[in-house]
Design a protein around this motif. Structure first.
Motif, PDB file in Angstrom:
ATOM      1  N   PHE A 197       0.828  -1.280  -0.028  1.00 12.57           N
ATOM      2  CA  PHE A 197      -0.140  -0.065   0.057  1.00 12.57           C
ATOM      3  C   PHE A 197       0.830   1.111   0.020  1.00 12.57           C
ATOM      4  CE2 PHE A 197      -1.814  -3.429   2.155  1.00 12.57           C
ATOM      5  CZ  PHE A 197      -3.111  -3.691   1.575  1.00 12.57           C
ATOM      6  N   ARG A 198       0.474   2.254  -0.747  1.00 14.05           N
ATOM      7  CA  ARG A 198       1.290   3.510  -0.911  1.00 14.05           C
ATOM      8  C   ARG A 198       0.230   4.511  -1.219  1.00 14.05           C
ATOM      9  NH1 ARG A 198       7.279   2.166  -3.386  1.00 14.05           N
ATOM     10  NH2 ARG A 198       7.453   0.493  -2.300  1.00 14.05           N
ATOM     11  N   ALA A 199       0.314   5.669  -0.284  1.00  7.05           N
ATOM     12  CA  ALA A 199      -0.465   6.794  -0.788  1.00  7.05           C
ATOM     13  C   ALA A 199      -0.289   7.412  -2.086  1.00  7.05           C
ATOM     14  CB  ALA A 199      -0.448   7.940   0.416  1.00  7.05           C
ATOM     15  N   HIS A 211       0.857  -5.078  -5.899  1.00  7.60           N
ATOM     16  CA  HIS A 211       1.318  -6.446  -5.425  1.00  7.60           C
ATOM     17  C   HIS A 211       2.993  -6.512  -5.697  1.00  7.60           C
ATOM     18  CE1 HIS A 211      -2.986  -7.194  -6.149  1.00  7.60           C
ATOM     19  NE2 HIS A 211      -2.876  -7.976  -5.192  1.00  7.60           N
ATOM     20  N   GLN A 212       3.651  -6.988  -4.851  1.00  5.26           N
ATOM     21  CA  GLN A 212       4.997  -7.290  -4.945  1.00  5.26           C
ATOM     22  C   GLN A 212       5.182  -8.807  -4.600  1.00  5.26           C
ATOM     23  OE1 GLN A 212       7.229  -4.736  -2.271  1.00  5.26           O
ATOM     24  NE2 GLN A 212       7.272  -3.019  -3.894  1.00  5.26           N
ATOM     25  N   ILE A 213       6.376  -9.221  -5.201  1.00  2.00           N
ATOM     26  CA  ILE A 213       6.996 -10.502  -4.630  1.00  2.00           C
ATOM     27  C   ILE A 213       8.430 -10.228  -4.199  1.00  2.00           C
ATOM     28  CG2 ILE A 213       7.582 -12.756  -5.628  1.00  2.00           C
ATOM     29  CD1 ILE A 213       5.558 -12.375  -7.968  1.00  2.00           C
ATOM     30  N   GLU A 214       8.654 -10.596  -3.000  1.00  2.00           N
ATOM     31  CA  GLU A 214       9.773 -10.264  -2.367  1.00  2.00           C
ATOM     32  C   GLU A 214      10.732 -11.543  -2.507  1.00  2.00           C
ATOM     33  OE1 GLU A 214      10.341  -7.518  -1.083  1.00  2.00           O
ATOM     34  OE2 GLU A 214      12.362  -7.643  -0.163  1.00  2.00           O
ATOM     35  N   GLY A 215      12.080 -11.543  -2.789  1.00  4.99           N
ATOM     36  CA  GLY A 215      12.742 -12.916  -2.672  1.00  4.99           C
ATOM     37  C   GLY A 215      13.821 -12.411  -1.846  1.00  4.99           C
TER      38      GLY A 215
HETATM   39  N1  DAH Z   1      11.164  -2.939  -1.355  1.00  2.00           N
HETATM   40  C1  DAH Z   1      11.671  -2.333  -2.594  1.00  2.00           C
HETATM   41  C2  DAH Z   1      10.459  -1.419  -2.831  1.00  2.00           C
HETATM   42  O1  DAH Z   1       9.460  -1.733  -2.547  1.00  2.00           O
HETATM   43  C3  DAH Z   1      11.775  -3.399  -3.766  1.00  2.00           C
HETATM   44  C4  DAH Z   1      13.205  -4.013  -3.147  1.00  2.00           C
HETATM   45  C5  DAH Z   1      14.460  -3.596  -3.707  1.00  2.00           C
HETATM   46  C6  DAH Z   1      13.007  -5.079  -2.421  1.00  2.00           C
HETATM   47  C7  DAH Z   1      15.500  -4.247  -3.549  1.00  2.00           C
HETATM   48  C8  DAH Z   1      14.237  -5.862  -2.113  1.00  2.00           C
HETATM   49  C9  DAH Z   1      15.411  -5.257  -2.773  1.00  2.00           C
HETATM   50  O2  DAH Z   1      14.366  -7.018  -1.512  1.00  2.00           O
HETATM   51  O3  DAH Z   1      16.464  -6.017  -2.368  1.00  2.00           O
HETATM   52  O4  DAH Z   1      10.703  -0.606  -3.807  1.00  2.00           O
END
Ligand code: DAH
Length: 342
Positions: A197-199, A211-215
């Motif tokens: 979520f972002r304003a 949506h994001q996918i974090e690794g």
């Molecule tokens: N959290 C960052 C964003 O929302 C995206 C991101 C960048 C995640 C670099 C990461 C990373 O894990 O290493 O813009």
């Protein structure tokens, strides 16, 4: 001819006609012809006047008896016909509730889900596990443990929805990194999909909910080469074997060094086109080597462990994958849009 013979003849004809009747409607005609006011029996009754006074009572009795008989025959036939017609009607009106009808129109997998599943398949086949975290998150995990202390200028870039001083709607899926490092021992290999979520404005490329996918990978001796190889495999798996990755130096507080990653433009395959604004490359994610400070805050010894992390924007790669030009299409639920993914 006497009355008796007349009655016999009428009776015989009535019997014959009744036998050949198929419908109650026609029965009515036959009935009127014999028993009606202008029917044959009435005619006979009228002719009684021509008989002598002695003959009349017997003849009258004969006619009345015949009338009773004929009425009984007709009623009997009527009952049979009515029963037959009722049965036929019931048979015709019968409703087979087990008969298959037009099936309701089939749904389709939403493009966001389709691409998410492809991404998760890709990473789970490389040995990653899927992790999840809360959407309403403590500032502590969303920022502090990711090396974004209060008053850090990079916080501004995130347009945070604050619930109160310590609670936010998570601005990224990165807090799941911190939660995982605190709760699990390396080796760690996770991908965490989820809503963030972002304003933000709402327009063709922005939405306050996305949506994001974090690794995250943590182990001994993890290098940037591992990060590159992993993301290369991901790019090829999702977009095709001719797709390459390009790393550009960048900055994130939670990774050091950090990079932004471009993929070969899937549309022109690198030649340069409208989609990639002539560059042949499209930016899809941020990544880097997990900042030793973050490792330390999350209870891991940076002299023993190292790792990489990345964050992929799911809407962005979905739009790239299917050539969708306006992000709002993904949320509006317009059937004309959704049916194209059947
Ligand atoms: N959290 C960052 C964003 O929302 C995206 C991101 C960048 C995640 C670099 C990461 C990373 O894990 O290493 O813009």
């Amino acid at each position: 001819m006497g009355i008796r013979e007349d009655l016999e003849a009428i009776g015989a004809q009535l019997k014959e006609e009744l036998a050949s009747l198929e419908m109650t409607k026609a029965l009515e005609e036959v009935k009127v012809k014999v028993l009606g006011k202008k029917g044959t029996l009435s005619g006979l009754l009228r002719s009684l006047g021509q008989l002598s006074a002695e003959e009349r009572p017997a003849a009258g009795q004969l006619i009345n008896k015949a009338k009773e008989d004929f009425t009984a025959w007709i009623e009997e036939k009527q009952a049979i016909l009515e029963a037959k017609e009722k049965e036929e009607r019931l048979r015709k009106e019968a409703l087979d509730v087990t008969e298959p009808r037009d099936l309701p129109c089939e749904g389709a997998e939403h493009p966001i889900n389709a691409v998410l599943n492809q991404v998760l398949d890709c990473f789970t086949s490389m040995g990653f596990e899927v992790a999840e975290g809360p959407q309403i998150e403590l500032d502590h995990y969303n920022f502090e443990l990711l090396n974004l202390p209060k008053n850090h200028p990079a916080r501004d870039a995130q347009d945070t929805f604050y619930v109160d001083d310590n609670i936010v709607l998570r601005t990224h899926t990165s807090p799941v990194q911190a939660r995982t490092m605190l709760s699990k021992k390396p080796p760690i290999r996770i991908v965490c999909p989820g809503r963030v979520f972002r304003a933000d404005e709402v327009d063709a490329t922005h939405s306050p909910v996305f949506h994001q996918i974090e690794g995250l990978v943590i182990d001994k001796d993890v290098t940037m080469g591992d990060l590159r190889g992993t993301l290369d495999a991901f790019a090829k798996r999702l977009y095709g074997d001719d797709i390459e990755t390009r790393f550009r130096p960048s900055f994130f507080p939670f990774t050091e060094p950090s990079a932004e990653v471009d993929l070969t433009c899937f549309n022109c395959h690198g030649k340069g086109c409208k989609v990639c604004k002539g560059t042949g490359w499209i930016e899809v994610l941020g990544c880097g080597m997990v900042n030793p400070k973050v490792l330390e805050m999350c209870g891991l010894d940076p002299s023993v462990y190292s790792g990489f992390a990345f964050g992929i924007g799911l809407e962005r790669i979905t739009m790239l994958r299917y050539g969708i030009k306006d992000m709002r299409l993904l949320y509006e639920g317009d059937l004309r849009f959704l049916r194209q993914f059947r």
